[in-house]
Motif scaffolding. Structure first.
Motif, PDB file in Angstrom:
ATOM      1  N   ALA A  41      -5.332  22.178  58.753  1.00 17.23           N
ATOM      2  CA  ALA A  41      -4.266  23.178  58.768  1.00 17.23           C
ATOM      3  C   ALA A  41      -4.466  24.232  57.687  1.00 17.23           C
ATOM      4  O   ALA A  41      -4.328  25.438  57.938  1.00 17.23           O
ATOM      5  N   VAL A  42      -4.824  23.798  56.496  1.00 18.94           N
ATOM      6  CA  VAL A  42      -4.977  24.739  55.394  1.00 18.94           C
ATOM      7  C   VAL A  42      -6.222  25.599  55.576  1.00 18.94           C
ATOM      8  O   VAL A  42      -6.222  26.789  55.247  1.00 18.94           O
ATOM      9  N   CYS A  43      -7.294  25.022  56.112  1.00 19.94           N
ATOM     10  CA  CYS A  43      -8.506  25.806  56.359  1.00 19.94           C
ATOM     11  C   CYS A  43      -8.208  26.971  57.295  1.00 19.94           C
ATOM     12  O   CYS A  43      -8.615  28.105  57.048  1.00 19.94           O
ATOM     13  N   ALA A  44      -7.490  26.706  58.375  1.00 17.64           N
ATOM     14  CA  ALA A  44      -7.143  27.766  59.319  1.00 17.64           C
ATOM     15  C   ALA A  44      -6.295  28.841  58.636  1.00 17.64           C
ATOM     16  O   ALA A  44      -6.521  30.048  58.831  1.00 17.64           O
ATOM     17  N   LEU A  45      -5.347  28.434  57.831  1.00 21.04           N
ATOM     18  CA  LEU A  45      -4.472  29.388  57.148  1.00 21.04           C
ATOM     19  C   LEU A  45      -5.256  30.265  56.171  1.00 21.04           C
ATOM     20  O   LEU A  45      -5.122  31.502  56.171  1.00 21.04           O
ATOM     21  N   TYR A  46      -6.110  29.655  55.344  1.00 23.44           N
ATOM     22  CA  TYR A  46      -6.881  30.427  54.371  1.00 23.44           C
ATOM     23  C   TYR A  46      -7.842  31.397  55.045  1.00 23.44           C
ATOM     24  O   TYR A  46      -8.055  32.512  54.562  1.00 23.44           O
ATOM     25  N   LEU A  47      -8.437  30.965  56.143  1.00 26.17           N
ATOM     26  CA  LEU A  47      -9.386  31.840  56.835  1.00 26.17           C
ATOM     27  C   LEU A  47      -8.684  33.093  57.353  1.00 26.17           C
ATOM     28  O   LEU A  47      -9.176  34.218  57.190  1.00 26.17           O
ATOM     29  N   VAL A  48      -7.526  32.916  57.959  1.00 28.48           N
ATOM     30  CA  VAL A  48      -6.768  34.058  58.466  1.00 28.48           C
ATOM     31  C   VAL A  48      -6.357  34.979  57.317  1.00 28.48           C
ATOM     32  O   VAL A  48      -6.502  36.207  57.396  1.00 28.48           O
ATOM     33  N   LEU A  49      -5.854  34.408  56.231  1.00 30.78           N
ATOM     34  CA  LEU A  49      -5.425  35.218  55.098  1.00 30.78           C
ATOM     35  C   LEU A  49      -6.592  35.989  54.481  1.00 30.78           C
ATOM     36  O   LEU A  49      -6.444  37.150  54.087  1.00 30.78           O
ATOM     37  N   SER A  50      -7.756  35.353  54.407  1.00 31.74           N
ATOM     38  CA  SER A  50      -8.924  36.027  53.851  1.00 31.74           C
ATOM     39  C   SER A  50      -9.342  37.211  54.719  1.00 31.74           C
ATOM     40  O   SER A  50      -9.662  38.290  54.202  1.00 31.74           O
ATOM     41  N   ILE A  51      -9.326  37.020  56.031  1.00 32.89           N
ATOM     42  CA  ILE A  51      -9.676  38.112  56.944  1.00 32.89           C
ATOM     43  C   ILE A  51      -8.684  39.261  56.813  1.00 32.89           C
ATOM     44  O   ILE A  51      -9.057  40.443  56.800  1.00 32.89           O
ATOM     45  N   VAL A  52      -7.399  38.927  56.680  1.00 30.01           N
ATOM     46  CA  VAL A  52      -6.383  39.966  56.534  1.00 30.01           C
ATOM     47  C   VAL A  52      -6.616  40.778  55.263  1.00 30.01           C
ATOM     48  O   VAL A  52      -6.531  42.014  55.274  1.00 30.01           O
ATOM     49  N   LEU A  53      -6.940  40.124  54.157  1.00 31.23           N
ATOM     50  CA  LEU A  53      -7.203  40.862  52.919  1.00 31.23           C
ATOM     51  C   LEU A  53      -8.422  41.768  53.052  1.00 31.23           C
ATOM     52  O   LEU A  53      -8.439  42.879  52.522  1.00 31.23           O
ATOM     53  N   VAL A  54      -9.451  41.303  53.745  1.00 26.97           N
ATOM     54  CA  VAL A  54     -10.622  42.148  53.970  1.00 26.97           C
ATOM     55  C   VAL A  54     -10.240  43.386  54.761  1.00 26.97           C
ATOM     56  O   VAL A  54     -10.684  44.503  54.466  1.00 26.97           O
ATOM     57  N   LEU A  55      -9.400  43.225  55.762  1.00 19.44           N
ATOM     58  CA  LEU A  55      -8.980  44.364  56.585  1.00 19.44           C
ATOM     59  C   LEU A  55      -8.116  45.341  55.798  1.00 19.44           C
ATOM     60  O   LEU A  55      -8.209  46.554  55.987  1.00 19.44           O
ATOM     61  N   VAL A  56      -7.279  44.799  54.920  1.00 19.62           N
ATOM     62  CA  VAL A  56      -6.454  45.684  54.099  1.00 19.62           C
ATOM     63  C   VAL A  56      -7.338  46.508  53.168  1.00 19.62           C
ATOM     64  O   VAL A  56      -7.121  47.699  52.966  1.00 19.62           O
ATOM     65  N   GLY A  57      -8.364  45.885  52.592  1.00 17.85           N
ATOM     66  CA  GLY A  57      -9.269  46.586  51.692  1.00 17.85           C
ATOM     67  C   GLY A  57      -8.970  46.297  50.244  1.00 17.85           C
ATOM     68  O   GLY A  57      -7.835  45.960  49.876  1.00 17.85           O
ATOM     69  N   LEU A  58      -9.990  46.392  49.400  1.00 21.99           N
ATOM     70  CA  LEU A  58      -9.838  46.127  47.978  1.00 21.99           C
ATOM     71  C   LEU A  58      -8.975  47.175  47.296  1.00 21.99           C
ATOM     72  O   LEU A  58      -8.749  48.266  47.822  1.00 21.99           O
ATOM     73  N   ASP A  59      -8.513  46.826  46.120  1.00 21.91           N
ATOM     74  CA  ASP A  59      -7.717  47.741  45.311  1.00 21.91           C
ATOM     75  C   ASP A  59      -8.453  49.075  45.141  1.00 21.91           C
ATOM     76  O   ASP A  59      -9.631  49.100  44.786  1.00 21.91           O
ATOM     77  N   PRO A  60      -7.796  50.180  45.420  1.00 22.48           N
ATOM     78  CA  PRO A  60      -8.478  51.476  45.369  1.00 22.48           C
ATOM     79  C   PRO A  60      -9.018  51.839  43.993  1.00 22.48           C
ATOM     80  O   PRO A  60      -9.914  52.661  43.868  1.00 22.48           O
ATOM     81  N   HIS A  61      -8.502  51.231  42.943  1.00 21.03           N
ATOM     82  CA  HIS A  61      -8.976  51.534  41.602  1.00 21.03           C
ATOM     83  C   HIS A  61     -10.197  50.697  41.226  1.00 21.03           C
ATOM     84  O   HIS A  61     -10.721  50.838  40.115  1.00 21.03           O
ATOM     85  N   GLY A  62     -10.641  49.799  42.096  1.00 21.79           N
ATOM     86  CA  GLY A  62     -11.841  49.015  41.846  1.00 21.79           C
ATOM     87  C   GLY A  62     -11.666  47.889  40.861  1.00 21.79           C
ATOM     88  O   GLY A  62     -12.641  47.335  40.373  1.00 21.79           O
ATOM     89  N   ALA A  63     -10.448  47.506  40.546  1.00 22.14           N
ATOM     90  CA  ALA A  63     -10.204  46.449  39.563  1.00 22.14           C
ATOM     91  C   ALA A  63      -9.996  45.092  40.218  1.00 22.14           C
ATOM     92  O   ALA A  63      -9.756  44.105  39.534  1.00 22.14           O
ATOM     93  N   GLY A  64     -10.068  45.024  41.539  1.00 20.81           N
ATOM     94  CA  GLY A  64      -9.842  43.758  42.224  1.00 20.81           C
ATOM     95  C   GLY A  64      -8.376  43.549  42.549  1.00 20.81           C
ATOM     96  O   GLY A  64      -7.506  44.354  42.207  1.00 20.81           O
ATOM     97  N   TRP A  65      -8.114  42.431  43.204  1.00 16.00           N
ATOM     98  CA  TRP A  65      -6.754  42.151  43.653  1.00 16.00           C
ATOM     99  C   TRP A  65      -5.851  41.673  42.522  1.00 16.00           C
ATOM    100  O   TRP A  65      -4.641  41.759  42.607  1.00 16.00           O
ATOM    101  N   GLY A  66      -6.424  41.090  41.466  1.00 19.17           N
ATOM    102  CA  GLY A  66      -5.610  40.601  40.363  1.00 19.17           C
ATOM    103  C   GLY A  66      -4.991  39.251  40.672  1.00 19.17           C
ATOM    104  O   GLY A  66      -5.313  38.608  41.672  1.00 19.17           O
ATOM    105  N   PRO A  67      -4.074  38.772  39.815  1.00 19.67           N
ATOM    106  CA  PRO A  67      -3.500  37.434  39.973  1.00 19.67           C
ATOM    107  C   PRO A  67      -2.484  37.322  41.104  1.00 19.67           C
ATOM    108  O   PRO A  67      -2.060  36.218  41.432  1.00 19.67           O
ATOM    109  N   ALA A  68      -2.079  38.446  41.685  1.00 19.90           N
ATOM    110  CA  ALA A  68      -1.097  38.425  42.781  1.00 19.90           C
ATOM    111  C   ALA A  68      -1.619  39.282  43.935  1.00 19.90           C
ATOM    112  O   ALA A  68      -1.103  40.368  44.208  1.00 19.90           O
TER     113      ALA A  68
END
Length: 462
Positions: free
Chosen positions: A272-299
Motif C-alpha cells: 500500500a505504501v509503495c503505491a502511494l509513494y510512487l504516485v506522490l513522487s510522480i506528481v512532484l516531478v510533474l509539478v517541477g522543482l522549486d524555481p529558485h533551484g534550492a530544492g523542495w525543502g523540509p515541506a
C-alpha cells in the motif's frame, strides 16, 4: 524471584497493518519524497522503486523470521537465534541507533509544520513526551490512536495529490490554450523540464554527499556515474520511508496468530505504501522543482501547492496530514524501539533494569522512558531533518542486512520465500549504505564500535 509479566497477544491483522502503515507514512510522504527528487531529479520515481524492491526483499526475510520466532525484539532476537549473540547485538544496536534518529526526525517534522523556527525544538520535545505517554498506557491504545492518525494522513495526501494533479493539468491547458508566453504562459505546455538529473542537492556544494563515495566519484558533476550515484543516495533516503513495515515484527510477542498475521500484515502495509509513494513522487516531478533551484525543502508538498497556486485551506489540509502522519510514525517508532531495548535488556546486552514490564499496562515502561530521554536529547541537538534521516538509514539498512543473512540460514518448514530474495536484500542494503554521506557512515561506524566495546566489557566482567 517471580518472573516478570509477559506481554499480551492483543493485536490482530487490522491492528498490525495499521501500525505498519503509521510507521511508514510519515517523513516518507512529507520529507523523503521531496529529498529524493532533489537528489535524482526526474528519476525520483525510479529511486522509490529501488527502495521498495530492497524493502520487499527485506520484508520477506523479516516475515519468514518472525513466523519462526514470534517474540519481541525483531532482528535482534532473530540474529541471536540464527547467527549467534554478536550478530543479534549488531542488529539490535543498529536498530536502536537508526530508530532513535527516526524518532527525532519525526518530532522535528511535526514542529516544522506547526511553529516558526525559534519554537520548533521545544515543541518537538513536547510531542515526544506526549506520544511516549500514550505508549506507556498500553499497546491497544497505541494501535487505536495510530488508526486515527494514519486515516487522517492518507486522506490529506490523497486530497493534496488530486489538487496538485488538477493544478498541473490546468497549467498545461492554460499554456496550450493560447496563453501569451510573455504574459506568464509556458510555451512548452506547462510541464516541467524532465532532463535535469541529478537534482539540486546532488552537487557537493549542498553538502549532502559530504565526502562519501558519491563525492569521490564526482556525483555532483553529472554524467552517467553522477546520475547513478545520485539515484543510489535518493533510494537510500527513500528507504528510510519504507522501514516501518518491520514494526509489526518487533511487536511479535503481542500479535495474535503470529505465523499467519505477521507476514500478511508486513506485505499488505508495504504494498500500500509503495503505491502511494510512487504516485506522490510522480506528481512532484510533474509539478517541477522549486524555481529558485534550492530544492523542495523540509515541506515539499506545501511548496508544491504554492507552485500550482493552491494556498489557504489547502496548506491547512497538508499541514494537518503531515502532523498526523509524523505523529503516527513517531507513536509506532517509540513502541518499536522500546520492544527492542526490552529484548536486549532481557539478554543483558543492555542494563537488566530496562527489562521490566508493567503488570498493569503490559508494556516495557522503563525501556520506553529511557528511549524517550535519548530522543529528546537528539531533538535538541540535531542539525536538520535530513541529517537525522541519513543517520536512520545507516542503522536500519545494517539491521536489515543482518535480517537477510539470518533468513538465509532457515530451513524446512520455516523457509517461506526463495533464497534469491534474501541475497538481493542483503546486497541491496550494503550498496545503499555505501551511497550515504561520508560523515554519516563514519559516525555510524563509530557508534557501532562503541556498542561492540560496551558488550565486550560486559562479557569480560562476567
Amino acid at each position: 524471584m517471580p518472573a516478570a509479566p509477559a506481554l499480551s497477544r492483543r493485536l490482530r491483522l487490522g491492528d498490525a497493518v495499521v501500525i505498519g502503515l503509521a510507521s511508514m507514512i510519515g517523513a516518507g510522504a512529507f520529507v523523503s519524497v521531496g529529498a529524493a527528487q532533489d537528489l535524482a531529479g526526474a528519476l525520483a520515481p525510479l529511486a522509490v522503486l529501488i527502495a521498495a524492491a530492497v524493502a520487499l526483499c527485506n520484508a520477506t526475510s523479516t516475515a519468514q523470521l518472525a513466523a519462526q520466532h514470534p517474540s519481541s525484539g525483531g532482528t535482534y532476537h532473530y540474529g541471536r537465534q540464527q547467527l549467534g549473540p554478536w550478530w543479534g547485538f549488531l542488529a539490535g544496536w543498529c536498530f536502536v541507533i537508526g530508530k532513535i534518529a527516526s524518532c527525532a526526525a519525526m518530532a522535528l517534522v511535526i514542529a516544522a509544520y506547526l511553529v516558526p523556527e525559534p519554537f520548533q525544538r521545544p515543541v518537538a520535545a513536547a510531542v515526544v513526551v506526549l506520544l511516549t505517554a500514550v505508549n506507556l498506557v498500553g499497546i491497544t491504545r497505541t494501535a487505536a490512536l495510530a488508526r486515527v492518525l494514519v486515516t487522517v494522513a492518507i486522506a490529506a495526501l490523497v486530497l493534496t495529490g488530486v489538487r496538485l494533479i488538477v493544478g498541473v493539468l490546468g497549467r498545461g491547458a492554460g499554456a496550450t490554450g493560447g496563453a501569451d508566453p510573455g504574459a506568464g504562459g509556458d510555451p512548452t505546455g506547462g510541464f516541467p523540464e524532465l532532463s535535469a538529473v541529478p537534482g539540486p542537492l546532488a552537487g557537493q556544494a549542498a553538502g549532502l554527499w559530504d565526502g562519501g563515495l558519491a563525492a569521490v566519484a564526482g556525483a555532483g558533476e553529472g554524467g552517467t556515474v553522477g546520475v547513478l550515484l545520485a539515484l543510489a543516495q535518493a533510494a537510500a533516503l527513500m528507504f528510510f520511508a519504507f522501514a516501518g513495515y518491520a514494526r509489526v515484527a518487533t511487536l511479535g510477542e503481542e500479535v495474535v496468530e503470529p505465523r499467519r498475521t505477521i507476514p500478511r500484515a508486513i506485505l499488505i502495509a508495504l504494498a500500500a505504501v509503495c503505491a502511494l509513494y510512487l504516485v506522490l513522487s510522480i506528481v512532484l516531478v510533474l509539478v517541477g522543482l522549486d524555481p529558485h533551484g534550492a530544492g523542495w525543502g523540509p515541506a515539499p508538498f506545501r511548496a508544491a501547492l504554492t507552485a500550482v497556486g493552491a494556498g489557504g485551506a489547502w496548506l491547512v489540509i497538508v499541514t494537518i496530514g503531515a502532523v498526523a502522519a509524523a505523529s503516527g510514525a513517531l507513536l509506532a517508532l517509540v513502541a518499536g524501539v522500546s520492544r527492542t531495548v526490552l529484548a536486549m535488556a532481557r539478554e543483558r546486552d543492555l542494563p537488566p533494569a530496562l527489562a521490566h514490564v508493567s503488570a498493569r499496562w503490559s508494556v516495557p515502561q522503563r525501556a520506553e522512558v529511557a528511549g524517550a530521554a535519548v530522543i529528546l536529547l537528539l531533538v535538541l541537538l540535531a542539525d536538520s531533518v535530513l541529517v537525522a534521516i541519513a543517520a536512520s538509514s545507516f542503522g536500519v539498512l545494517l539491521y536489515y542486512a543482518v535480517a537477510n543473512l539470518a533468513a538465509l540460514t532457515q530451513e524446512g518448514e520455516w523457509r517461506l520465500f526463495p533464497r534469491a530474495l534474501q541475497m538481493i536484500g542483503l546486497v541491496g542494503c550494503l550498496l545503499l549504505v555505501a551511497a550515504l554521506p561520508g560523515s554519516t557512515i563514519v559516525a555510524g561506524l563509530v557508534l557501532v564500535a562503541v556498542g561492540f566495546a560496551y558488550r565486550g566489557l560486559l562479557l569480560a566482567r562476567r
